[in-house]
Design an enzyme around this catalytic site. Structure first.
Site, mmCIF file in Angstrom:
data_model
loop_
_atom_site.group_PDB
_atom_site.id
_atom_site.type_symbol
_atom_site.label_atom_id
_atom_site.label_comp_id
_atom_site.label_asym_id
_atom_site.label_seq_id
_atom_site.Cartn_x
_atom_site.Cartn_y
_atom_site.Cartn_z
ATOM 1 N N TYR A 8 0.822 -1.211 0.000
ATOM 2 C CA TYR A 8 0.000 0.000 0.000
ATOM 3 C C TYR A 8 0.857 1.263 0.000
ATOM 4 O O TYR A 8 0.436 2.310 0.478
ATOM 5 C CB TYR A 8 -0.915 0.029 1.228
ATOM 6 N N LYS A 14 5.103 -14.566 2.190
ATOM 7 C CA LYS A 14 4.802 -15.269 0.936
ATOM 8 C C LYS A 14 6.085 -15.373 0.130
ATOM 9 O O LYS A 14 6.138 -15.107 -1.058
ATOM 10 C CB LYS A 14 3.708 -14.516 0.162
ATOM 11 N N ASP A 72 -1.299 -17.955 2.614
ATOM 12 C CA ASP A 72 -2.427 -18.802 2.231
ATOM 13 C C ASP A 72 -2.638 -19.913 3.253
ATOM 14 O O ASP A 72 -3.775 -20.210 3.652
ATOM 15 C CB ASP A 72 -2.245 -19.368 0.818
ATOM 16 N N ASP A 109 -4.058 -6.876 6.414
ATOM 17 C CA ASP A 109 -5.361 -6.281 6.157
ATOM 18 C C ASP A 109 -6.391 -7.380 5.904
ATOM 19 O O ASP A 109 -7.487 -7.391 6.477
ATOM 20 C CB ASP A 109 -5.259 -5.350 4.942
ATOM 21 N N ASP A 167 -9.463 -9.039 8.731
ATOM 22 C CA ASP A 167 -10.892 -9.152 8.432
ATOM 23 C C ASP A 167 -11.383 -10.567 8.701
ATOM 24 O O ASP A 167 -12.461 -10.770 9.270
ATOM 25 C CB ASP A 167 -11.166 -8.784 6.972
#
Length: 357
Positions: free
Chosen positions: A138, A189, A222, A246, A250
């Site tokens: 971001y 990752k 993942d 982020d 959630d």
């Protein structure tokens, strides 16, 4: 009398509803303590301002906020304004302009709120997700070329700096060290992203040497989603990049029962600038104005703000009141109840005044 100056930015959607509830609760906490006063100054920044003036906040917005002890933020986003305009016009300029590089998102199952996970209850899911909040995916780096043509190109460049990764990793290890389990999971990752994410892994290993009493492990993002669902008790403190955390936070909020109970804090650990505290749920256009927005996330992030300001007693008093109210079944429809925002707020205020702590 200790006095704190709080900048309140209700902004969009249900933001004004929940920030109003939070302001009432802060006033009740001040009255209950007797020796502390929270003075809120409200700013009408947000999408309505953008539609009238072409800007989400004034050009000197950060200068106006600098003098405050903390920022209490509602939600940003409107159905008739593009999301990238609302986000980059208000929330992200504050986070990046004040170098609030540690985004801290606690998650636990509150008494009276049911997790969708089978056989998981209070105490079984108790996490803190630390999100790198200043760079990564971001960072805003990139652009578009040849707009509208067949060969149009859009690039979104993730930026990882040694300074940025080191400081968020050290913050996460310190937080894990302060919690009873002293357990940290580093999310990455690096199997597919072989540059920035490999550096992320390497710096995690370097910083870990400073914290021999913290047990830590690594997870690919993942695989982490599976672990959060299938083995929540195996997790405690989690650190991840701006994008990964982020998404995972959630999921964490949903697993705890509702995004309506999920708080977040945007922290400048060096305290050069005011930190910002907000619920995670967003502007929720579908329920705006209906009076049923869940204020619990806004109360919980107020508790984070109180801890940051050094008001630990008021912070604990607030969370105890929230848990008592939820456990009594006074909850909003998103968590299976029938209570309104007003009814939950009034119940929490009564619990604050009735507290003997």
């Amino acid at each position: 009398m200790r006095t704190y100056q709080i900048a309140a930015i209700p902004a969009d959607g249900i933001g004004p509803e929940v920030i109003e509830a939070g302001a009432e609760v802060l006033a009740a906490l001040g009255q209950r303590a007797g020796d502390v006063d929270f003075k809120l100054t409200f700013f009408d920044w947000g999408s309505e301002r953008y539609k009238k003036h072409g800007e989400m906040m004034p050009s000197d917005g950060l200068e106006q906020l600098k003098a405050f002890d903390a920022i209490y933020f509602g939600a940003v986003g409107a159905p008739d304004v593009p999301d990238h305009i609302t986000l980059w016009g208000l929330r992200l300029p504050i986070c990046q302009g004040f170098d609030q590089y540690a985004n801290v998102r606690p998650t636990k199952i509150i008494p009276g709120v049911t997790s969708p996970l089978r056989g998981v209850g209070v105490g079984d899911l108790d996490w803190v997700i630390v999100r790198e909040n200043s760079e990564g995916e971001y960072s805003g780096n990139g652009g578009r070329a040849h707009r509208g043509l067949p060969e149009e190109v859009g690039t979104e460049v993730a930026i990882f700096t040694r300074v940025g990764v080191t400081r968020i990793m050290r913050y996460a290890f310190q937080l894990a060290q302060s919690r009873p389990r002293k357990l940290l999971t580093v999310v990455t990752k690096s199997n597919a992203q072989r540059h920035g994410m490999v550096m992320w892994d390497e710096i995690a290993a370097e910083v870990a040497i400073e914290f021999p009493d913290v047990t830590w492990d690594k997870m690919l993002v993942d695989a982490m989603t599976v672990r959060m669902v299938k083995n929540p008790k195996s997790l405690d403190t989690i650190v991840a990049t701006n994008l990964h955390a982020d998404i995972l936070s959630d999921l964490a909020g949903a697993l705890a029962g509702s995004l309506g109970v999920a708080p977040t804090a945007n922290i400048d650990p060096e305290r050069r600038f005011p930190s910002m505290f907000e619920p995670i749920h967003g502007s929720a256009f579908d329920i705006t104005g209906k009076g049923i927005a869940n204020p619990v996330a806004t109360f919980w992030t107020a508790s984070q703000m109180l801890d940051h300001l050094g008001e630990a007693t008021s912070s604990q008093r607030l969370m105890t009141a929230v848990e008592r109210v939820c456990d009594a079944g006074i909850v909003t429809p998103d968590v299976g109840g029938k209570a309104t925002t007003r009814e939950v707020t009034e119940a929490v205020i009564r619990a604050i005044h009735g507290s003997n702590e």
